[in-house]
Each structure stands twice: as C-alpha cells, then as structure tokens.
Design a protein around this motif. Structure first.
Motif, PDB file in Angstrom:
ATOM      1  N   ILE A   1      60.341 -79.933   2.254  1.00 33.36           N
ATOM      2  CA  ILE A   1      59.568 -79.150   1.291  1.00 33.36           C
ATOM      3  C   ILE A   1      59.848 -77.663   1.478  1.00 33.36           C
ATOM      4  O   ILE A   1      59.867 -76.898   0.523  1.00 33.36           O
ATOM      5  CB  ILE A   1      58.055 -79.451   1.454  1.00 33.36           C
ATOM      6  CG1 ILE A   1      57.724 -80.785   0.832  1.00 33.36           C
ATOM      7  CG2 ILE A   1      57.196 -78.363   0.850  1.00 33.36           C
ATOM      8  CD1 ILE A   1      56.275 -81.176   0.963  1.00 33.36           C
ATOM      9  N   VAL A   2      60.114 -77.267   2.716  1.00 37.18           N
ATOM     10  CA  VAL A   2      60.249 -75.849   3.052  1.00 37.18           C
ATOM     11  C   VAL A   2      61.353 -75.153   2.251  1.00 37.18           C
ATOM     12  O   VAL A   2      61.110 -74.086   1.669  1.00 37.18           O
ATOM     13  CB  VAL A   2      60.435 -75.667   4.574  1.00 37.18           C
ATOM     14  CG1 VAL A   2      60.666 -74.218   4.924  1.00 37.18           C
ATOM     15  CG2 VAL A   2      59.226 -76.214   5.318  1.00 37.18           C
ATOM     16  N   PRO A   3      62.594 -75.697   2.182  1.00 40.89           N
ATOM     17  CA  PRO A   3      63.600 -74.960   1.404  1.00 40.89           C
ATOM     18  C   PRO A   3      63.279 -74.885  -0.087  1.00 40.89           C
ATOM     19  O   PRO A   3      63.569 -73.867  -0.727  1.00 40.89           O
ATOM     20  CB  PRO A   3      64.907 -75.728   1.636  1.00 40.89           C
ATOM     21  CG  PRO A   3      64.560 -76.972   2.310  1.00 40.89           C
ATOM     22  CD  PRO A   3      63.186 -76.857   2.846  1.00 40.89           C
ATOM     23  N   VAL A   4      62.655 -75.913  -0.624  1.00 43.44           N
ATOM     24  CA  VAL A   4      62.329 -75.899  -2.052  1.00 43.44           C
ATOM     25  C   VAL A   4      61.285 -74.825  -2.340  1.00 43.44           C
ATOM     26  O   VAL A   4      61.431 -74.036  -3.278  1.00 43.44           O
ATOM     27  CB  VAL A   4      61.828 -77.283  -2.511  1.00 43.44           C
ATOM     28  CG1 VAL A   4      61.523 -77.274  -3.992  1.00 43.44           C
ATOM     29  CG2 VAL A   4      62.838 -78.356  -2.181  1.00 43.44           C
TER      30      VAL A   4
ATOM     31  N   THR B   1      68.047 -76.555  -5.240  1.00 40.94           N
ATOM     32  CA  THR B   1      67.674 -76.830  -3.856  1.00 40.94           C
ATOM     33  C   THR B   1      66.752 -78.040  -3.784  1.00 40.94           C
ATOM     34  O   THR B   1      66.876 -78.873  -2.876  1.00 40.94           O
ATOM     35  CB  THR B   1      66.996 -75.596  -3.233  1.00 40.94           C
ATOM     36  OG1 THR B   1      67.860 -74.485  -3.386  1.00 40.94           O
ATOM     37  CG2 THR B   1      66.708 -75.807  -1.773  1.00 40.94           C
ATOM     38  N   GLY B   2      65.837 -78.165  -4.729  1.00 39.63           N
ATOM     39  CA  GLY B   2      64.961 -79.333  -4.767  1.00 39.63           C
ATOM     40  C   GLY B   2      65.728 -80.618  -4.991  1.00 39.63           C
ATOM     41  O   GLY B   2      65.455 -81.639  -4.355  1.00 39.63           O
ATOM     42  N   CYS B   3      66.718 -80.566  -5.871  1.00 39.93           N
ATOM     43  CA  CYS B   3      67.537 -81.745  -6.111  1.00 39.93           C
ATOM     44  C   CYS B   3      68.314 -82.127  -4.855  1.00 39.93           C
ATOM     45  O   CYS B   3      68.352 -83.297  -4.471  1.00 39.93           O
ATOM     46  CB  CYS B   3      68.491 -81.480  -7.267  1.00 39.93           C
ATOM     47  SG  CYS B   3      69.541 -82.870  -7.673  1.00 39.93           S
TER      48      CYS B   3
ATOM     49  N   MET C   1      64.143 -90.742  -6.607  1.00 37.90           N
ATOM     50  CA  MET C   1      62.785 -90.362  -6.976  1.00 37.90           C
ATOM     51  C   MET C   1      62.354 -89.066  -6.292  1.00 37.90           C
ATOM     52  O   MET C   1      61.789 -88.191  -6.930  1.00 37.90           O
ATOM     53  CB  MET C   1      61.802 -91.479  -6.663  1.00 37.90           C
ATOM     54  CG  MET C   1      60.512 -91.310  -7.415  1.00 37.90           C
ATOM     55  SD  MET C   1      59.472 -92.738  -7.368  1.00 37.90           S
ATOM     56  CE  MET C   1      58.647 -92.455  -5.832  1.00 37.90           C
ATOM     57  N   SER C   2      62.649 -88.933  -5.004  1.00 35.29           N
ATOM     58  CA  SER C   2      62.324 -87.674  -4.319  1.00 35.29           C
ATOM     59  C   SER C   2      63.138 -86.527  -4.895  1.00 35.29           C
ATOM     60  O   SER C   2      62.658 -85.395  -4.971  1.00 35.29           O
ATOM     61  CB  SER C   2      62.601 -87.783  -2.827  1.00 35.29           C
ATOM     62  OG  SER C   2      61.659 -88.591  -2.201  1.00 35.29           O
ATOM     63  N   GLY C   3      64.371 -86.827  -5.294  1.00 39.57           N
ATOM     64  CA  GLY C   3      65.195 -85.798  -5.922  1.00 39.57           C
ATOM     65  C   GLY C   3      64.571 -85.297  -7.211  1.00 39.57           C
ATOM     66  O   GLY C   3      64.526 -84.094  -7.462  1.00 39.57           O
ATOM     67  N   PHE C   4      64.070 -86.214  -8.017  1.00 41.96           N
ATOM     68  CA  PHE C   4      63.416 -85.806  -9.258  1.00 41.96           C
ATOM     69  C   PHE C   4      62.125 -85.045  -8.985  1.00 41.96           C
ATOM     70  O   PHE C   4      61.849 -84.028  -9.625  1.00 41.96           O
ATOM     71  CB  PHE C   4      63.128 -87.018 -10.151  1.00 41.96           C
ATOM     72  CG  PHE C   4      62.430 -86.645 -11.427  1.00 41.96           C
ATOM     73  CD1 PHE C   4      63.136 -86.062 -12.456  1.00 41.96           C
ATOM     74  CD2 PHE C   4      61.073 -86.855 -11.577  1.00 41.96           C
ATOM     75  CE1 PHE C   4      62.497 -85.692 -13.638  1.00 41.96           C
ATOM     76  CE2 PHE C   4      60.426 -86.497 -12.739  1.00 41.96           C
ATOM     77  CZ  PHE C   4      61.144 -85.919 -13.773  1.00 41.96           C
ATOM     78  N   GLU C   5      61.330 -85.555  -8.033  1.00 45.05           N
ATOM     79  CA  GLU C   5      60.053 -84.898  -7.712  1.00 45.05           C
ATOM     80  C   GLU C   5      60.286 -83.461  -7.256  1.00 45.05           C
ATOM     81  O   GLU C   5      59.653 -82.527  -7.748  1.00 45.05           O
ATOM     82  CB  GLU C   5      59.334 -85.654  -6.601  1.00 45.05           C
ATOM     83  CG  GLU C   5      58.823 -87.013  -6.973  1.00 45.05           C
ATOM     84  CD  GLU C   5      58.384 -87.805  -5.764  1.00 45.05           C
ATOM     85  OE1 GLU C   5      58.434 -87.286  -4.627  1.00 45.05           O
ATOM     86  OE2 GLU C   5      58.010 -88.977  -5.943  1.00 45.05           O
ATOM     87  N   LYS C   6      61.189 -83.275  -6.310  1.00 41.82           N
ATOM     88  CA  LYS C   6      61.426 -81.940  -5.766  1.00 41.82           C
ATOM     89  C   LYS C   6      62.108 -81.025  -6.781  1.00 41.82           C
ATOM     90  O   LYS C   6      61.858 -79.827  -6.811  1.00 41.82           O
ATOM     91  CB  LYS C   6      62.228 -82.046  -4.474  1.00 41.82           C
ATOM     92  CG  LYS C   6      61.388 -82.514  -3.297  1.00 41.82           C
ATOM     93  CD  LYS C   6      62.203 -82.515  -2.024  1.00 41.82           C
ATOM     94  CE  LYS C   6      61.416 -82.786  -0.780  1.00 41.82           C
ATOM     95  NZ  LYS C   6      60.457 -83.833  -0.801  1.00 41.82           N
ATOM     96  N   THR C   7      62.958 -81.595  -7.640  1.00 35.42           N
ATOM     97  CA  THR C   7      63.595 -80.789  -8.684  1.00 35.42           C
ATOM     98  C   THR C   7      62.552 -80.295  -9.681  1.00 35.42           C
ATOM     99  O   THR C   7      62.522 -79.112 -10.031  1.00 35.42           O
ATOM    100  CB  THR C   7      64.672 -81.603  -9.421  1.00 35.42           C
ATOM    101  OG1 THR C   7      65.633 -82.053  -8.478  1.00 35.42           O
ATOM    102  CG2 THR C   7      65.352 -80.777 -10.489  1.00 35.42           C
ATOM    103  N   PHE C   8      61.701 -81.190 -10.141  1.00 33.70           N
ATOM    104  CA  PHE C   8      60.672 -80.813 -11.110  1.00 33.70           C
ATOM    105  C   PHE C   8      59.703 -79.794 -10.517  1.00 33.70           C
ATOM    106  O   PHE C   8      59.377 -78.787 -11.148  1.00 33.70           O
ATOM    107  CB  PHE C   8      59.912 -82.055 -11.586  1.00 33.70           C
ATOM    108  CG  PHE C   8      58.803 -81.745 -12.545  1.00 33.70           C
ATOM    109  CD1 PHE C   8      59.076 -81.399 -13.851  1.00 33.70           C
ATOM    110  CD2 PHE C   8      57.482 -81.777 -12.122  1.00 33.70           C
ATOM    111  CE1 PHE C   8      58.056 -81.096 -14.737  1.00 33.70           C
ATOM    112  CE2 PHE C   8      56.455 -81.475 -12.991  1.00 33.70           C
ATOM    113  CZ  PHE C   8      56.737 -81.135 -14.303  1.00 33.70           C
TER     114      PHE C   8
ATOM    115  N   PHE D   1      58.984 -75.933 -11.582  1.00 36.39           N
ATOM    116  CA  PHE D   1      57.633 -75.448 -11.895  1.00 36.39           C
ATOM    117  C   PHE D   1      57.253 -74.268 -11.004  1.00 36.39           C
ATOM    118  O   PHE D   1      56.725 -73.265 -11.481  1.00 36.39           O
ATOM    119  CB  PHE D   1      56.633 -76.593 -11.738  1.00 36.39           C
ATOM    120  CG  PHE D   1      55.244 -76.237 -12.147  1.00 36.39           C
ATOM    121  CD1 PHE D   1      54.905 -76.134 -13.482  1.00 36.39           C
ATOM    122  CD2 PHE D   1      54.270 -75.988 -11.196  1.00 36.39           C
ATOM    123  CE1 PHE D   1      53.624 -75.797 -13.870  1.00 36.39           C
ATOM    124  CE2 PHE D   1      52.986 -75.649 -11.572  1.00 36.39           C
ATOM    125  CZ  PHE D   1      52.658 -75.547 -12.911  1.00 36.39           C
ATOM    126  N   LEU D   2      57.543 -74.387  -9.707  1.00 33.76           N
ATOM    127  CA  LEU D   2      57.200 -73.314  -8.773  1.00 33.76           C
ATOM    128  C   LEU D   2      58.012 -72.059  -9.048  1.00 33.76           C
ATOM    129  O   LEU D   2      57.490 -70.945  -8.956  1.00 33.76           O
ATOM    130  CB  LEU D   2      57.410 -73.781  -7.332  1.00 33.76           C
ATOM    131  CG  LEU D   2      57.083 -72.776  -6.242  1.00 33.76           C
ATOM    132  CD1 LEU D   2      55.622 -72.372  -6.302  1.00 33.76           C
ATOM    133  CD2 LEU D   2      57.420 -73.356  -4.895  1.00 33.76           C
TER     134      LEU D   2
END
Length: 144
Positions: free
Chosen positions: A35-38, A53-55, A72-79, A83-84
């Motif tokens: 989570i930290v780099p995203v 970076t999230g992807c 799924m984690s790739g999509f979650e962190k990308t989205f 947003f952030l």
C-alpha cells in the motif's frame, strides 16, 4: 529515473512483505507493505504515476501471495491510486495526520472494493470482523 525508482520501491516493499509473512505467518492478514508505494505516489506524484504504481504493486501482490482471482489486487490498487491521485491534486494530503488517515482509509476502501469485486464475480465472500478491519487500517496508516 522515476519509473526505475517506482520499480525499486515496489520491489523493496514486496521484499519486506515476503520477509514479514515468512517470519510471522499470521501478519499477512494485517500488514500490507504494498500500500505504501501507491499512497506515496498518489500523494507526492501525479495521478498517472499513482495508477501505474498501483497496477505494478497489485499485480506483484497477486503473483506472489494470492491464489484466487489473479489481477484483482492490481485493479483495486490501480483504481484507488487513480482516486487518491485525483484527490491529492485538489487537497493537501502531505501532512502526518493526512498520510495516516489516507493509509487507514485506503486499506478499508481496498477491502470494500475487494468484497464488491468478488461478489461481482459470484465468488463466496465472508467479510472479516470490524476489529480485523480496524487493526488492518491502523497498521496501514502507521506504515504510510
């Protein structure tokens, strides 16, 4: 140099995640170093950098830790990076309290998004308890 820095940052966080889950097997449910780099790129860089970076972080997490739905984690962190990044371009999120709150909310939002995506794919979901989510949010907030 920014792309190489992002790759090295994600690789270092992935290494820390592997180390922590190897040394303390139950900690993987509460600690998410990826989570930290995203969040960092979402607060300090552009929206596009946070998405990429999230992807990268999410796909690395899926490839290393997740046996269920790949990507799924790739999509979650990308989205959530998108947003952030958009939110931080409008508001100043670079104070200590804001970073803690961002890490806390990011972890909770990722859990909610994951449950929604699993239900969308007709997967059986049983969300963990409120205490589990609060501990995970606090740990993520402290990491960020």
């Amino acid at each position: 140099m920014n792309a190489l820095g992002a790759v090295l940052f994600v690789a270092a966080c992935l290494g820390l995640q592997v180390l922590v889950t190897t040394l303390v097997p139950g900690a993987g449910e509460y600690v998410d170093f990826l989570i930290v780099p995203v969040v960092w790129f979402g607060i300090r860089r552009t929206q596009r950098a946070a998405m990429l970076t999230g992807c990268m972080a999410g796909l690395a997490q899926d490839a290393w830790f997740r046996a269920a739905v790949f990507g799924m984690s790739g999509f979650e962190k990308t989205f959530l990076g998108w947003f952030l990044g958009g939110l931080s371009s409008r508001f100043d999120l670079n104070s200590t309290l804001s970073r803690f709150a961002t890490g806390f909310v990011f972890a909770l939002a990722q859990n909610l998004l994951g449950i929604g995506l699993l239900r969308l794919m007709d997967q059986v979901t049983r969300p963990p308890g409120l205490v589990h989510w609060l501990i995970q949010g606090l740990v993520s907030g402290l990491l960020v």
